[in-house]
Design a protein around this motif. Structure first.
Motif, PDB file in Angstrom:
ATOM      1  N   VAL A   1     -42.596 -21.519 -12.522  1.00  0.00           N
ATOM      2  CA  VAL A   1     -42.993 -21.450 -13.806  1.00  0.00           C
ATOM      3  C   VAL A   1     -41.860 -21.366 -14.683  1.00  0.00           C
ATOM      4  CG1 VAL A   1     -44.548 -20.513 -15.417  1.00  0.00           C
ATOM      5  CG2 VAL A   1     -45.628 -21.248 -13.383  1.00  0.00           C
ATOM      6  N   LYS A   2     -41.162 -20.113 -14.342  1.00  0.00           N
ATOM      7  CA  LYS A   2     -40.028 -19.991 -15.285  1.00  0.00           C
ATOM      8  C   LYS A   2     -38.887 -20.662 -15.016  1.00  0.00           C
ATOM      9  CE  LYS A   2     -40.785 -14.839 -15.214  1.00  0.00           C
ATOM     10  NZ  LYS A   2     -40.501 -13.610 -15.461  1.00  0.00           N
ATOM     11  N   LEU A   3     -38.672 -21.399 -14.031  1.00  0.00           N
ATOM     12  CA  LEU A   3     -37.508 -22.426 -13.914  1.00  0.00           C
ATOM     13  C   LEU A   3     -37.732 -23.469 -15.028  1.00  0.00           C
ATOM     14  CD1 LEU A   3     -36.431 -22.441 -10.166  1.00  0.00           C
ATOM     15  CD2 LEU A   3     -35.150 -21.425 -12.245  1.00  0.00           C
ATOM     16  N   ILE A   4     -39.096 -24.158 -15.006  1.00  0.00           N
ATOM     17  CA  ILE A   4     -39.626 -25.244 -15.586  1.00  0.00           C
ATOM     18  C   ILE A   4     -39.464 -24.892 -17.149  1.00  0.00           C
ATOM     19  CG2 ILE A   4     -41.539 -26.597 -16.407  1.00  0.00           C
ATOM     20  CD1 ILE A   4     -42.294 -26.501 -13.489  1.00  0.00           C
TER      21      ILE A   4
ATOM     22  N   VAL B   1     -32.344 -29.250 -20.863  1.00  0.00           N
ATOM     23  CA  VAL B   1     -31.804 -29.805 -19.645  1.00  0.00           C
ATOM     24  C   VAL B   1     -32.401 -31.189 -19.290  1.00  0.00           C
ATOM     25  CG1 VAL B   1     -31.057 -29.499 -17.214  1.00  0.00           C
ATOM     26  CG2 VAL B   1     -31.152 -27.568 -18.563  1.00  0.00           C
ATOM     27  N   PRO B   2     -31.464 -32.056 -19.127  1.00  0.00           N
ATOM     28  CA  PRO B   2     -31.950 -33.572 -18.784  1.00  0.00           C
ATOM     29  C   PRO B   2     -32.921 -33.450 -17.458  1.00  0.00           C
ATOM     30  CG  PRO B   2     -29.811 -33.461 -19.396  1.00  0.00           C
ATOM     31  CD  PRO B   2     -29.980 -32.150 -19.371  1.00  0.00           C
ATOM     32  N   GLY B   3     -34.175 -33.950 -17.744  1.00  0.00           N
ATOM     33  CA  GLY B   3     -34.928 -33.946 -16.610  1.00  0.00           C
ATOM     34  C   GLY B   3     -36.213 -34.359 -16.502  1.00  0.00           C
ATOM     35  N   ASN B   4     -37.118 -34.580 -15.772  1.00  0.00           N
ATOM     36  CA  ASN B   4     -38.331 -35.058 -15.990  1.00  0.00           C
ATOM     37  C   ASN B   4     -39.327 -33.694 -15.836  1.00  0.00           C
ATOM     38  OD1 ASN B   4     -41.084 -36.363 -16.195  1.00  0.00           O
ATOM     39  ND2 ASN B   4     -40.690 -37.829 -14.498  1.00  0.00           N
ATOM     40  N   TRP B   5     -39.351 -33.011 -16.722  1.00  0.00           N
ATOM     41  CA  TRP B   5     -40.180 -31.546 -16.714  1.00  0.00           C
ATOM     42  C   TRP B   5     -41.649 -31.893 -17.018  1.00  0.00           C
ATOM     43  CZ3 TRP B   5     -36.962 -28.369 -14.886  1.00  0.00           C
ATOM     44  CH2 TRP B   5     -35.560 -28.511 -15.048  1.00  0.00           C
ATOM     45  N   ARG B   6     -41.992 -32.841 -17.735  1.00  0.00           N
ATOM     46  CA  ARG B   6     -43.499 -33.231 -17.613  1.00  0.00           C
ATOM     47  C   ARG B   6     -43.852 -33.660 -16.117  1.00  0.00           C
ATOM     48  NH1 ARG B   6     -45.569 -37.140 -22.144  1.00  0.00           N
ATOM     49  NH2 ARG B   6     -44.775 -35.492 -23.260  1.00  0.00           N
ATOM     50  N   ARG B   7     -43.122 -34.191 -15.601  1.00  0.00           N
ATOM     51  CA  ARG B   7     -43.677 -34.604 -14.153  1.00  0.00           C
ATOM     52  C   ARG B   7     -43.585 -33.410 -13.163  1.00  0.00           C
ATOM     53  NH1 ARG B   7     -46.907 -36.926 -10.772  1.00  0.00           N
ATOM     54  NH2 ARG B   7     -45.974 -37.264  -8.753  1.00  0.00           N
ATOM     55  N   PHE B   8     -42.569 -32.425 -13.522  1.00  0.00           N
ATOM     56  CA  PHE B   8     -42.504 -31.256 -12.790  1.00  0.00           C
ATOM     57  C   PHE B   8     -43.747 -30.098 -12.971  1.00  0.00           C
ATOM     58  CE2 PHE B   8     -37.823 -31.433 -12.411  1.00  0.00           C
ATOM     59  CZ  PHE B   8     -37.781 -32.272 -11.349  1.00  0.00           C
ATOM     60  N   ARG B   9     -44.110 -30.168 -14.180  1.00  0.00           N
ATOM     61  CA  ARG B   9     -45.210 -29.603 -14.632  1.00  0.00           C
ATOM     62  C   ARG B   9     -46.648 -30.078 -13.985  1.00  0.00           C
ATOM     63  NH1 ARG B   9     -46.620 -24.399 -16.225  1.00  0.00           N
ATOM     64  NH2 ARG B   9     -44.933 -24.579 -17.741  1.00  0.00           N
ATOM     65  N   GLN B  10     -46.722 -31.577 -14.006  1.00  0.00           N
ATOM     66  CA  GLN B  10     -47.779 -32.042 -13.547  1.00  0.00           C
ATOM     67  C   GLN B  10     -48.003 -31.827 -11.939  1.00  0.00           C
ATOM     68  OE1 GLN B  10     -47.462 -36.002 -14.854  1.00  0.00           O
ATOM     69  NE2 GLN B  10     -48.157 -35.946 -16.757  1.00  0.00           N
TER      70      GLN B  10
ATOM     71  N   ILE C   1     -50.356 -25.127   0.382  1.00  0.00           N
ATOM     72  CA  ILE C   1     -50.041 -25.067  -1.012  1.00  0.00           C
ATOM     73  C   ILE C   1     -48.600 -24.364  -1.219  1.00  0.00           C
ATOM     74  CG2 ILE C   1     -50.717 -23.666  -3.114  1.00  0.00           C
ATOM     75  CD1 ILE C   1     -53.499 -24.209  -2.422  1.00  0.00           C
ATOM     76  N   VAL C   2     -48.238 -23.396  -0.395  1.00  0.00           N
ATOM     77  CA  VAL C   2     -46.911 -22.780  -0.497  1.00  0.00           C
ATOM     78  C   VAL C   2     -45.698 -23.731  -0.160  1.00  0.00           C
ATOM     79  CG1 VAL C   2     -45.285 -20.977   0.471  1.00  0.00           C
ATOM     80  CG2 VAL C   2     -47.642 -20.363  -0.310  1.00  0.00           C
ATOM     81  N   ASN C   3     -45.930 -24.639   0.852  1.00  0.00           N
ATOM     82  CA  ASN C   3     -44.918 -25.607   1.105  1.00  0.00           C
ATOM     83  C   ASN C   3     -44.739 -26.699   0.122  1.00  0.00           C
ATOM     84  OD1 ASN C   3     -44.641 -24.329   3.931  1.00  0.00           O
ATOM     85  ND2 ASN C   3     -46.296 -25.691   4.868  1.00  0.00           N
ATOM     86  N   ASP C   4     -46.008 -27.162  -0.666  1.00  0.00           N
ATOM     87  CA  ASP C   4     -45.914 -27.780  -1.650  1.00  0.00           C
ATOM     88  C   ASP C   4     -45.120 -27.206  -2.849  1.00  0.00           C
ATOM     89  OD1 ASP C   4     -47.177 -29.826  -0.208  1.00  0.00           O
ATOM     90  OD2 ASP C   4     -49.009 -29.377  -1.184  1.00  0.00           O
ATOM     91  N   LEU C   5     -45.341 -26.016  -3.024  1.00  0.00           N
ATOM     92  CA  LEU C   5     -44.707 -25.318  -4.082  1.00  0.00           C
ATOM     93  C   LEU C   5     -43.298 -25.178  -3.682  1.00  0.00           C
ATOM     94  CD1 LEU C   5     -47.126 -22.497  -5.384  1.00  0.00           C
ATOM     95  CD2 LEU C   5     -46.718 -24.640  -6.511  1.00  0.00           C
ATOM     96  N   GLU C   6     -42.882 -24.934  -2.583  1.00  0.00           N
ATOM     97  CA  GLU C   6     -41.322 -24.478  -2.236  1.00  0.00           C
ATOM     98  C   GLU C   6     -40.515 -26.042  -2.606  1.00  0.00           C
ATOM     99  OE1 GLU C   6     -41.354 -22.827   1.635  1.00  0.00           O
ATOM    100  OE2 GLU C   6     -41.837 -20.857   0.626  1.00  0.00           O
ATOM    101  N   ASP C   7     -41.356 -27.257  -2.081  1.00  0.00           N
ATOM    102  CA  ASP C   7     -40.813 -28.342  -2.160  1.00  0.00           C
ATOM    103  C   ASP C   7     -40.383 -28.803  -3.837  1.00  0.00           C
ATOM    104  OD1 ASP C   7     -40.759 -28.794   0.444  1.00  0.00           O
ATOM    105  OD2 ASP C   7     -42.609 -30.275   0.237  1.00  0.00           O
ATOM    106  N   LEU C   8     -41.407 -28.265  -4.496  1.00  0.00           N
ATOM    107  CA  LEU C   8     -41.285 -28.411  -6.100  1.00  0.00           C
ATOM    108  C   LEU C   8     -40.144 -27.619  -6.512  1.00  0.00           C
ATOM    109  CD1 LEU C   8     -42.161 -29.532  -8.726  1.00  0.00           C
ATOM    110  CD2 LEU C   8     -43.853 -27.813  -8.838  1.00  0.00           C
TER     111      LEU C   8
END
Length: 448
Positions: A180-183, A191-200, A221-228
């Protein structure tokens, strides 16, 4: 001749295969086995969910153990306790008789105790010579001794699972916070990036989290979050490396200018933005500042000095200070000024002066590499009453007037003053409107 021991319950209670299995386990206990009864109880309490024992049943088991006088349970001793229902209710914190009977049945079904019923169903003991107990009818605690190792292993399994669950919950909390804080940092710092996609992706992953998740689901869930997190962190890290940013810029607000020494010594000091000593002087410290009006800067003068801010106006031209502040808040992320730096500027300078300072920095943004760091340095000076927005605006006005005069002189072949004063139009620098007294102050007090 071996004495017969009661193996069936009194009255209408039936015999089950589970009851017989419990009796077989109690019969096979080693003769020299011994164990602390409270250690067994603690293990059973830890593994109660695996054993299917309720909290009320544990209360009754605790009461039954208290009727056994010795702390140790040994196979050579009589392990039958025979309290009446009244005594059990007192030691079980006064639960009702119905609840007592129901939870005694739970202990029997779980194989923790064995019922040794007398011919009439009463619980009592028959003593011999010397007061020793020859025959007792009640609840046999031998299964606790026979299954002590099993209870210990179950308790260890529960403790291992509890630790694993605590660790995965800690990982989940840290990973959620970091993502959350990095996004937010990526969005606020533009910073250039697909931040909306990251938030989704984050919202979709967290939506899978129920109120009481299992450890297996938490790990997924933690594995998915660590990939994100890896994707978000890589985006920010790549941007930092590409910009060759200095860590001190964000940590202590260091004012970093363009590396060109000629640009630093000439252009920025001329406009009052590159030279910190000039930009940070208080009204009482120089003759130039003393000659400026001791009032708020007019909005029109600020807009003439900082025309770039007008391109970020929301819903039309800037007509009020509220519009001006809204435009400054709109341009802030595009300049790379963090929310914390802006909030600090607002708290120290006030919204209006903070917006004026940001607009002045925007006007000379090509000569300032770290806009956020420079803003923080000005805020520090403002805290010590060593900064005023007037010198910055005057320097910018003077710069525009000089550009205006040079352009007019080139077009007319001379007479720069007349050409400048006769030119009009919003896109032309000659549209600057200032009083004659202020213009005289600019030309005569060293603002050129």
């Amino acid at each position: 001749m071996m004495r017969h021991v009661a193996t069936t319950p009194f009255g209408r209670r039936t015999v089950s295969l589970g009851l017989i299995a419990t009796q077989v386990a109690a019969k096979n206990v080693e003769q020299d086995a011994t164990v602390d009864k409270w250690n067994i109880f603690r293990d059973i309490r830890e593994a109660r969910k695996l054993l299917g024992v309720s909290d009320r049943a544990l209360t009754i088991l605790d009461a039954l153990l208290s009727f056994h006088r010795d702390r140790e349970l040994t196979a050579s001793c009589n392990l039958v306790v025979f309290p009446s229902n009244v005594e059990l209710i007192l030691r079980a914190n006064g639960m009702s008789l119905t609840t007592l009977r129901r939870n005694i049945a739970v202990l029997l079904d779980c194989g923790l105790v064995i019922r040794r019923d007398s011919p009439n169903g009463k619980r009592y003991a028959r003593k011999g010579q010397g007061g020793s107990i020859e025959q007792a009818y009640g609840f046999d605690l031998t299964p606790l001794l026979a299954r002590a190792d099993e209870f210990r292993q179950l308790a260890e399994i529960v403790e291992t699972e509890r630790k694993a669950l605590r660790v995965i919950k800690e990982r989940l909390t840290i990973c959620r916070r970091d993502v959350v804080k990095l996004i937010d940092a990526g969005i606020s710092e533009a910073v250039p990036g697909n931040w909306r996609r990251f938030r989704q992706r984050y919202d979709t992953t967290i939506a899978k989290l129920p109120r009481k998740p299992s450890r297996e689901l938490l790990e997924a869930i933690v594995n998915d979050l660590e990939d994100l997190w890896a994707d978000v962190h890589e985006t920010l890290e790549s941007f930092v490396i590409s910009q060759n940013m200095n860590p001190n810029e964000s940590q202590n607000g260091t004012h970093i200018q363009d590396s060109n020494p000629n640009l630093h010594s000439n252009d920025e000091s001329e406009y009052g933005l590159g030279n910190e000593a000039e930009a940070g002087l208080s009204v009482a410290e120089t003759d130039n500042l003393r000659t400026l009006p001791k009032r708020d800067l007019p909005l029109g003068m600020v807009l003439n000095a900082c025309p770039e801010i007008a391109t970020y106006a929301l819903g039309g031209p800037i007509r009020t200070w509220r519009d001006f502040v809204a435009a400054a808040e709109e341009v802030r992320p595009h300049m790379g000024v963090s929310p914390s730096a802006w909030q600090e500027a607002v708290e120290v300078m006030g919204k209006q002066d903070a917006a004026i300072t940001l607009a002045a920095i925007l006007q000379r943004t090509e000569h300032i590499r770290s806009r956020g760091g420079y803003l923080r340095s000005l805020v520090e000076k403002a805290q010590d009453d060593k900064f005023s927005a007037w010198p910055m605006i005057m320097a910018l006005l003077n710069a525009r007037m000089s550009t205006m005069e040079t352009t007019a002189a080139r077009k007319t072949g001379g007479g720069a003053d007349d050409g400048a004063r006769s030119t009009s139009g919003g896109a032309n620098p000659a549209s600057i409107e200032i009083s004659s007294a202020l213009e005289k102050s600019l030309r005569g007090k060293g603002w050129q």
